[in-house]
Design a protein around this motif. Structure first.
Motif, PDB file in Angstrom:
ATOM      1  N   ALA A  61     -90.902 -24.380 -28.022  1.00  0.00           N
ATOM      2  CA  ALA A  61     -91.881 -24.048 -29.061  1.00  0.00           C
ATOM      3  C   ALA A  61     -91.388 -22.900 -29.945  1.00  0.00           C
ATOM      4  N   GLN A  62     -91.814 -22.917 -31.167  1.00  0.00           N
ATOM      5  CA  GLN A  62     -91.443 -21.888 -32.138  1.00  0.00           C
ATOM      6  C   GLN A  62     -92.169 -20.577 -31.784  1.00  0.00           C
ATOM      7  N   VAL A  63     -91.434 -19.452 -31.859  1.00  0.00           N
ATOM      8  CA  VAL A  63     -91.993 -18.149 -31.505  1.00  0.00           C
ATOM      9  C   VAL A  63     -91.821 -17.203 -32.678  1.00  0.00           C
ATOM     10  N   TRP A  64     -92.849 -16.435 -32.925  1.00  0.00           N
ATOM     11  CA  TRP A  64     -92.838 -15.422 -33.967  1.00  0.00           C
ATOM     12  C   TRP A  64     -92.538 -14.091 -33.303  1.00  0.00           C
ATOM     13  N   VAL A  65     -91.501 -13.388 -33.772  1.00  0.00           N
ATOM     14  CA  VAL A  65     -91.077 -12.116 -33.188  1.00  0.00           C
ATOM     15  C   VAL A  65     -91.160 -11.040 -34.259  1.00  0.00           C
ATOM     16  N   THR A  66     -91.861  -9.955 -33.909  1.00  0.00           N
ATOM     17  CA  THR A  66     -91.941  -8.785 -34.784  1.00  0.00           C
ATOM     18  C   THR A  66     -91.281  -7.636 -34.041  1.00  0.00           C
ATOM     19  N   ARG A  67     -90.413  -6.912 -34.727  1.00  0.00           N
ATOM     20  CA  ARG A  67     -89.724  -5.770 -34.138  1.00  0.00           C
ATOM     21  C   ARG A  67     -90.274  -4.484 -34.730  1.00  0.00           C
ATOM     22  N   ALA A  68     -90.463  -3.474 -33.874  1.00  0.00           N
ATOM     23  CA  ALA A  68     -90.901  -2.169 -34.369  1.00  0.00           C
ATOM     24  C   ALA A  68     -89.794  -1.599 -35.251  1.00  0.00           C
ATOM     25  N   ARG A  69     -90.165  -0.884 -36.260  1.00  0.00           N
ATOM     26  CA  ARG A  69     -89.227  -0.243 -37.188  1.00  0.00           C
ATOM     27  C   ARG A  69     -88.377  -1.244 -37.967  1.00  0.00           C
ATOM     28  N   SER A  70     -88.857  -2.474 -38.107  1.00  0.00           N
ATOM     29  CA  SER A  70     -88.124  -3.465 -38.895  1.00  0.00           C
ATOM     30  C   SER A  70     -89.091  -4.113 -39.880  1.00  0.00           C
ATOM     31  N   PRO A  71     -88.707  -4.219 -41.130  1.00  0.00           N
ATOM     32  CA  PRO A  71     -89.617  -4.834 -42.111  1.00  0.00           C
ATOM     33  C   PRO A  71     -89.637  -6.359 -42.019  1.00  0.00           C
ATOM     34  N   TYR A  72     -88.787  -6.949 -41.182  1.00  0.00           N
ATOM     35  CA  TYR A  72     -88.653  -8.398 -41.132  1.00  0.00           C
ATOM     36  C   TYR A  72     -89.281  -8.968 -39.869  1.00  0.00           C
ATOM     37  N   ASP A  73     -89.889 -10.141 -40.012  1.00  0.00           N
ATOM     38  CA  ASP A  73     -90.363 -10.923 -38.871  1.00  0.00           C
ATOM     39  C   ASP A  73     -89.383 -12.078 -38.679  1.00  0.00           C
ATOM     40  N   HIS A  74     -89.318 -12.577 -37.467  1.00  0.00           N
ATOM     41  CA  HIS A  74     -88.389 -13.667 -37.149  1.00  0.00           C
ATOM     42  C   HIS A  74     -89.184 -14.840 -36.587  1.00  0.00           C
ATOM     43  N   TRP A  75     -88.948 -16.034 -37.124  1.00  0.00           N
ATOM     44  CA  TRP A  75     -89.477 -17.263 -36.553  1.00  0.00           C
ATOM     45  C   TRP A  75     -88.305 -17.937 -35.861  1.00  0.00           C
ATOM     46  N   LEU A  76     -88.334 -17.963 -34.539  1.00  0.00           N
ATOM     47  CA  LEU A  76     -87.224 -18.526 -33.769  1.00  0.00           C
ATOM     48  C   LEU A  76     -87.601 -19.895 -33.220  1.00  0.00           C
ATOM     49  N   GLN A  77     -86.673 -20.820 -33.373  1.00  0.00           N
ATOM     50  CA  GLN A  77     -86.843 -22.188 -32.869  1.00  0.00           C
ATOM     51  C   GLN A  77     -86.266 -22.278 -31.459  1.00  0.00           C
ATOM     52  N   GLY A  79     -83.875 -22.753 -28.550  1.00  0.00           N
ATOM     53  CA  GLY A  79     -82.415 -22.666 -28.516  1.00  0.00           C
ATOM     54  C   GLY A  79     -81.863 -21.477 -29.282  1.00  0.00           C
ATOM     55  N   GLU A  80     -82.635 -20.862 -30.146  1.00  0.00           N
ATOM     56  CA  GLU A  80     -82.158 -19.714 -30.916  1.00  0.00           C
ATOM     57  C   GLU A  80     -82.271 -18.440 -30.084  1.00  0.00           C
ATOM     58  N   THR A  81     -81.439 -17.453 -30.436  1.00  0.00           N
ATOM     59  CA  THR A  81     -81.433 -16.180 -29.723  1.00  0.00           C
ATOM     60  C   THR A  81     -81.570 -15.029 -30.710  1.00  0.00           C
ATOM     61  N   LEU A  82     -81.971 -13.884 -30.164  1.00  0.00           N
ATOM     62  CA  LEU A  82     -82.089 -12.670 -30.954  1.00  0.00           C
ATOM     63  C   LEU A  82     -81.620 -11.518 -30.082  1.00  0.00           C
ATOM     64  N   ARG A  83     -80.722 -10.699 -30.601  1.00  0.00           N
ATOM     65  CA  ARG A  83     -80.187  -9.550 -29.861  1.00  0.00           C
ATOM     66  C   ARG A  83     -81.168  -8.386 -29.964  1.00  0.00           C
ATOM     67  N   LEU A  84     -81.517  -7.783 -28.831  1.00  0.00           N
ATOM     68  CA  LEU A  84     -82.458  -6.674 -28.776  1.00  0.00           C
ATOM     69  C   LEU A  84     -81.750  -5.427 -28.265  1.00  0.00           C
ATOM     70  N   GLU A  85     -82.107  -4.277 -28.814  1.00  0.00           N
ATOM     71  CA  GLU A  85     -81.487  -3.016 -28.403  1.00  0.00           C
ATOM     72  C   GLU A  85     -82.392  -2.258 -27.442  1.00  0.00           C
ATOM     73  N   ARG A  86     -81.797  -1.464 -26.583  1.00  0.00           N
ATOM     74  CA  ARG A  86     -82.549  -0.679 -25.606  1.00  0.00           C
ATOM     75  C   ARG A  86     -83.539   0.243 -26.317  1.00  0.00           C
ATOM     76  N   GLY A  87     -84.767   0.302 -25.789  1.00  0.00           N
ATOM     77  CA  GLY A  87     -85.791   1.153 -26.360  1.00  0.00           C
ATOM     78  C   GLY A  87     -86.617   0.495 -27.451  1.00  0.00           C
ATOM     79  N   GLU A  88     -86.209  -0.661 -27.899  1.00  0.00           N
ATOM     80  CA  GLU A  88     -86.901  -1.362 -28.977  1.00  0.00           C
ATOM     81  C   GLU A  88     -88.199  -1.987 -28.446  1.00  0.00           C
ATOM     82  N   ARG A  89     -89.242  -2.042 -29.289  1.00  0.00           N
ATOM     83  CA  ARG A  89     -90.484  -2.715 -28.932  1.00  0.00           C
ATOM     84  C   ARG A  89     -90.611  -3.955 -29.798  1.00  0.00           C
ATOM     85  N   ILE A  90     -90.994  -5.072 -29.145  1.00  0.00           N
ATOM     86  CA  ILE A  90     -91.174  -6.332 -29.861  1.00  0.00           C
ATOM     87  C   ILE A  90     -92.558  -6.901 -29.555  1.00  0.00           C
ATOM     88  N   TRP A  91     -93.046  -7.737 -30.466  1.00  0.00           N
ATOM     89  CA  TRP A  91     -94.275  -8.483 -30.264  1.00  0.00           C
ATOM     90  C   TRP A  91     -93.932  -9.953 -30.407  1.00  0.00           C
TER      91      TRP A  91
END
Length: 137
Positions: A61-77, A79-91
């Motif tokens: 299923a498609q997932v909507w990802v919001t990262r703290a301190r980032s103006p961009y939202d990500h819609w991931l399908q 099989g897709e991946t997203l690299r996350l950094e230590r200390g980061e908060r996501i929704w």
């Protein structure tokens, strides 16, 4: 006799030095990793604070990802991946009718790694405090 003398006086053949590619091939084995698998319920938002640098992978299923301190939202399908950094908060949220399956994979950390990091931060803070006080004197 001259042939024997010449053979003895010639330097022995040295093995070829290792190239960079040879040296890195030995270290290409995958390090231990840990994965957390969970589901994002439909029409709900989950939050996650990343404790160690990790990779977010969408399984279904498609997932909507919001990262703290980032103006961009990500819609991931799926099989897709997203690299996350230590200390980061996501929704994370999904608009699909069924829960979205997600996994977060990071390098395995030995027990008490957090305590070691805490000790290092405390030592750095004390060193900075000492340096500031010595400058004031």
């Amino acid at each position: 006799m001259d042939d024997a003398f010449q053979a003895a006086s010639q330097p022995a053949l040295q093995p070829a030095p290792l190239t960079v590619a040879d040296a890195t091939d030995r270290f290409d084995d995958l390090l231990p990793s840990q994965s957390i698998h969970f589901a994002v319920p439909p029409l709900r938002t989950l939050t996650w604070r990343v404790n160690a640098s990790a990779t977010l992978r969408i399984q279904s299923a498609q997932v909507w990802v919001t990262r703290a301190r980032s103006p961009y939202d990500h819609w991931l399908q799926p099989g897709e991946t997203l690299r996350l950094e230590r200390g980061e908060r996501i929704w994370l949220s999904t608009e699909a009718a069924l829960p979205a399956r997600v996994s977060i994979t990071s390098a395995w950390q030995p027990p008490f790694a957090g305590m070691r990091r805490c000790r290092e931060r405390l030592a750095a803070w004390l060193a900075l405090l000492t340096l500031r006080r010595s400058r004031e004197a």
